[in-house]
Design a protein around this motif. Structure first.
Motif, PDB file in Angstrom:
ATOM      1  N   TYR A 272       3.483  33.803  17.588  1.00  0.00           N
ATOM      2  CA  TYR A 272       4.037  32.545  17.078  1.00  0.00           C
ATOM      3  C   TYR A 272       3.412  31.350  17.795  1.00  0.00           C
ATOM      4  N   LEU A 273       3.298  31.426  19.121  1.00  0.00           N
ATOM      5  CA  LEU A 273       2.764  30.302  19.898  1.00  0.00           C
ATOM      6  C   LEU A 273       1.272  30.081  19.652  1.00  0.00           C
ATOM      7  N   ASP A 274       0.582  31.098  19.148  1.00  0.00           N
ATOM      8  CA  ASP A 274      -0.830  30.921  18.801  1.00  0.00           C
ATOM      9  C   ASP A 274      -1.004  29.915  17.659  1.00  0.00           C
ATOM     10  N   VAL A 275      -0.041  29.896  16.745  1.00  0.00           N
ATOM     11  CA  VAL A 275      -0.192  29.070  15.535  1.00  0.00           C
ATOM     12  C   VAL A 275       0.764  27.887  15.469  1.00  0.00           C
ATOM     13  N   ALA A 276       1.875  27.959  16.196  1.00  0.00           N
ATOM     14  CA  ALA A 276       2.900  26.916  16.094  1.00  0.00           C
ATOM     15  C   ALA A 276       2.373  25.513  16.382  1.00  0.00           C
ATOM     16  N   PRO A 277       1.542  25.318  17.404  1.00  0.00           N
ATOM     17  CA  PRO A 277       1.080  23.946  17.672  1.00  0.00           C
ATOM     18  C   PRO A 277       0.362  23.313  16.488  1.00  0.00           C
ATOM     19  N   THR A 278      -0.426  24.104  15.761  1.00  0.00           N
ATOM     20  CA  THR A 278      -1.142  23.565  14.600  1.00  0.00           C
ATOM     21  C   THR A 278      -0.172  23.148  13.505  1.00  0.00           C
ATOM     22  N   VAL A 279       0.907  23.921  13.345  1.00  0.00           N
ATOM     23  CA  VAL A 279       1.904  23.608  12.320  1.00  0.00           C
ATOM     24  C   VAL A 279       2.741  22.393  12.724  1.00  0.00           C
ATOM     25  N   VAL A 280       3.110  22.328  13.990  1.00  0.00           N
ATOM     26  CA  VAL A 280       4.020  21.278  14.469  1.00  0.00           C
ATOM     27  C   VAL A 280       3.322  19.931  14.613  1.00  0.00           C
ATOM     28  N   ARG A 281       2.077  19.960  15.082  1.00  0.00           N
ATOM     29  CA  ARG A 281       1.379  18.690  15.309  1.00  0.00           C
ATOM     30  C   ARG A 281       0.959  18.072  13.988  1.00  0.00           C
ATOM     31  N   VAL A 282       1.153  16.766  13.878  1.00  0.00           N
ATOM     32  CA  VAL A 282       0.713  16.084  12.659  1.00  0.00           C
ATOM     33  C   VAL A 282      -0.806  15.990  12.675  1.00  0.00           C
ATOM     34  N   ALA A 283      -1.385  16.024  11.488  1.00  0.00           N
ATOM     35  CA  ALA A 283      -2.844  15.910  11.370  1.00  0.00           C
ATOM     36  C   ALA A 283      -3.271  14.493  11.718  1.00  0.00           C
ATOM     37  N   ALA A 284      -4.470  14.372  12.251  1.00  0.00           N
ATOM     38  CA  ALA A 284      -5.011  13.054  12.597  1.00  0.00           C
ATOM     39  C   ALA A 284      -6.303  12.770  11.843  1.00  0.00           C
TER      40      ALA A 284
ATOM     41  N   GLU B 173       1.337  16.233   4.281  1.00  0.00           N
ATOM     42  CA  GLU B 173       2.632  15.566   4.254  1.00  0.00           C
ATOM     43  C   GLU B 173       2.480  14.105   4.682  1.00  0.00           C
ATOM     44  N   ALA B 174       3.538  13.339   4.445  1.00  0.00           N
ATOM     45  CA  ALA B 174       3.532  11.938   4.873  1.00  0.00           C
ATOM     46  C   ALA B 174       3.340  11.839   6.392  1.00  0.00           C
ATOM     47  N   ASP B 175       3.906  12.783   7.134  1.00  0.00           N
ATOM     48  CA  ASP B 175       3.725  12.786   8.598  1.00  0.00           C
ATOM     49  C   ASP B 175       2.242  12.806   8.962  1.00  0.00           C
ATOM     50  N   ASP B 176       1.461  13.556   8.195  1.00  0.00           N
ATOM     51  CA  ASP B 176       0.030  13.660   8.478  1.00  0.00           C
ATOM     52  C   ASP B 176      -0.697  12.359   8.150  1.00  0.00           C
ATOM     53  N   VAL B 177      -0.263  11.703   7.086  1.00  0.00           N
ATOM     54  CA  VAL B 177      -0.825  10.388   6.760  1.00  0.00           C
ATOM     55  C   VAL B 177      -0.527   9.409   7.888  1.00  0.00           C
ATOM     56  N   ILE B 178       0.704   9.453   8.370  1.00  0.00           N
ATOM     57  CA  ILE B 178       1.096   8.577   9.479  1.00  0.00           C
ATOM     58  C   ILE B 178       0.281   8.904  10.727  1.00  0.00           C
ATOM     59  N   GLY B 179       0.091  10.188  11.001  1.00  0.00           N
ATOM     60  CA  GLY B 179      -0.699  10.581  12.166  1.00  0.00           C
ATOM     61  C   GLY B 179      -2.137  10.106  12.071  1.00  0.00           C
ATOM     62  N   THR B 180      -2.708  10.200  10.883  1.00  0.00           N
ATOM     63  CA  THR B 180      -4.095   9.777  10.682  1.00  0.00           C
ATOM     64  C   THR B 180      -4.236   8.266  10.827  1.00  0.00           C
ATOM     65  N   LEU B 181      -3.332   7.515  10.218  1.00  0.00           N
ATOM     66  CA  LEU B 181      -3.405   6.055  10.311  1.00  0.00           C
ATOM     67  C   LEU B 181      -3.132   5.585  11.734  1.00  0.00           C
ATOM     68  N   THR B 182      -2.258   6.281  12.439  1.00  0.00           N
ATOM     69  CA  THR B 182      -2.002   5.939  13.848  1.00  0.00           C
ATOM     70  C   THR B 182      -3.248   6.171  14.688  1.00  0.00           C
TER      71      THR B 182
ATOM     72  N   ALA C  63       0.832  -1.206   0.000  1.00  0.00           N
ATOM     73  CA  ALA C  63       0.000   0.000   0.000  1.00  0.00           C
ATOM     74  C   ALA C  63       0.865   1.253   0.000  1.00  0.00           C
ATOM     75  N   ARG C  64       0.525   2.183  -0.891  1.00  0.00           N
ATOM     76  CA  ARG C  64       1.231   3.455  -1.020  1.00  0.00           C
ATOM     77  C   ARG C  64       0.185   4.553  -0.908  1.00  0.00           C
ATOM     78  N   VAL C  65       0.279   5.355   0.159  1.00  0.00           N
ATOM     79  CA  VAL C  65      -0.813   6.265   0.477  1.00  0.00           C
ATOM     80  C   VAL C  65      -0.305   7.687   0.692  1.00  0.00           C
ATOM     81  N   GLY C  66      -0.896   8.622  -0.037  1.00  0.00           N
ATOM     82  CA  GLY C  66      -0.668  10.037   0.180  1.00  0.00           C
ATOM     83  C   GLY C  66      -2.013  10.739   0.210  1.00  0.00           C
ATOM     84  N   CYS C  67      -2.004  12.025   0.540  1.00  0.00           N
ATOM     85  CA  CYS C  67      -3.259  12.771   0.631  1.00  0.00           C
ATOM     86  C   CYS C  67      -3.005  14.206   0.165  1.00  0.00           C
TER      87      CYS C  67
END
Length: 300
Positions: free
Chosen positions: A244-256, A115-124, A107-111
């Motif tokens: 910066y701290l208002d938005v950084a968590p959204t950028v740093v955290r992978v999507a789920a 990013e791939a990190d977000d795919v990994i976060g969602t599958l996790t 299986a090869r999955v992108g969205c």
């Protein structure tokens, strides 16, 4: 098992000599190196499911909208041909990697837009059982979760001897567990991703603040509390870094919650398309690397 595919083929590219070439002289070191990695991972860990997670968008616009400097240095490197960006002899190998994975039935999955990190976060997030994430990117340490048996195999000495990253190891090395790792990353920033962080706060200080105040919200509340024990300079830097701290968590955290396409994650025991795979093997000189993958798949 979830593969941060670009991280692995980039590592393979630099770990296998460019003298490994196709019959017409094109380098296939990344292709063969990645196949060797997959063979070793399947052989050593015997996952029931395996997903090669892909970067459909390595610099999503929604992250750039929040922090315009996000990965801007990589754009500059790309424009100037800086070797830090994907080398010219690597990018032509990526479509070959994709075709080989498809012919194998892995299986090869992108969205789109993620990013791939977000795919990994969602599958996790979706996983009902244990998850092993294979990556050379420390950002994914944020997904480590002992209660859900989520670990990161971090190939410090290659995929054959990875660092098995759980909460105990994170606490020992960084002073935070997986749940707090993204908050630490936001505070300290990351020059390689264009994240400025908060002035004067490095990794150790970020960990200490989180140990004292619990999470990023607690740290920010302490900065506004005149009774807290923060030094004046640290308090000032945190307050000045508020935007910066208002938005950084959204950028740093992978999507789920990526809207992933339908796919079959079951690890195949034989190739999905043997005829195409044979053609690819001949065209690209996949040789013993492909043989090792096929042998690993055939022996559950």
């Amino acid at each position: 098992m979830l593969l941060d595919t670009a991280s692995l083929y980039f590592r393979a590219y630099f770990g296998v000599p460019e003298s490994v070439k196709s019959p017409d002289g094109q380098p296939v070191n990344a292709v063969r190196g990645l196949l060797d990695f997959i063979a070793r991972l399947v052989q050593d860990h015997r996952p029931d499911h395996l997903v090669a997670c892909m970067d459909a968008d390595w610099r999503p616009q929604w992250r750039v909208d929040l922090i315009p400097s996000y990965k801007t240095h990589r754009l500059a490197a790309e424009a100037t041909g800086n070797e830090e960006e994907i080398p010219d002899t690597l990018s032509p190998q990526v479509p070959v990697i994709e075709r080989v994975l498809d012919a194998l039935g892995i299986a090869r999955v992108g969205c789109p837009g993620y990013e791939a990190d977000d795919v990994i976060g969602t599958l996790t997030a979706r996983a009902a059982g244990p998850v092993q994430i294979v990556t050379g990117d420390r950002d994914l340490f944020q997904l480590v979760d002992d209660d859900r048996a989520v670990t990161v195999l971090y190939p410090v000495k290659g995929v054959g001897h990875p660092q098995v990253t759980d909460n105990a190891l994170l606490l020992e090395k960084y002073g935070v567990d997986g749940a707090a790792y993204a908050d630490m990353a936001a505070l300290r920033g990351d020059a390689s991703d264009g994240l400025p962080g908060v002035k004067g706060i490095g990794e150790k200080t970020a960990a200490q603040l989180l140990q004292t105040y619990g999470d990023l919200a607690g740290v920010r509340a302490a900065a506004l509390d005149p009774m807290s024990k923060l030094t004046p300079a640290r308090r000032r830097n945190l307050v000045e870094g508020s935007a910066y701290l208002d938005v950084a968590p959204t950028v740093v955290r992978v999507a789920a919650d990526c809207p992933l396409p339908a796919f079959d994650p079951v690890l195949p025991s034989e190739p999905l398309d043997p005829m195409t795979l044979e053609e690819l093997a001949t065209r690209w000189n996949l040789g013993s690397s492909l043989e090792r993958v096929l042998a690993a798949l055939a022996h559950p």
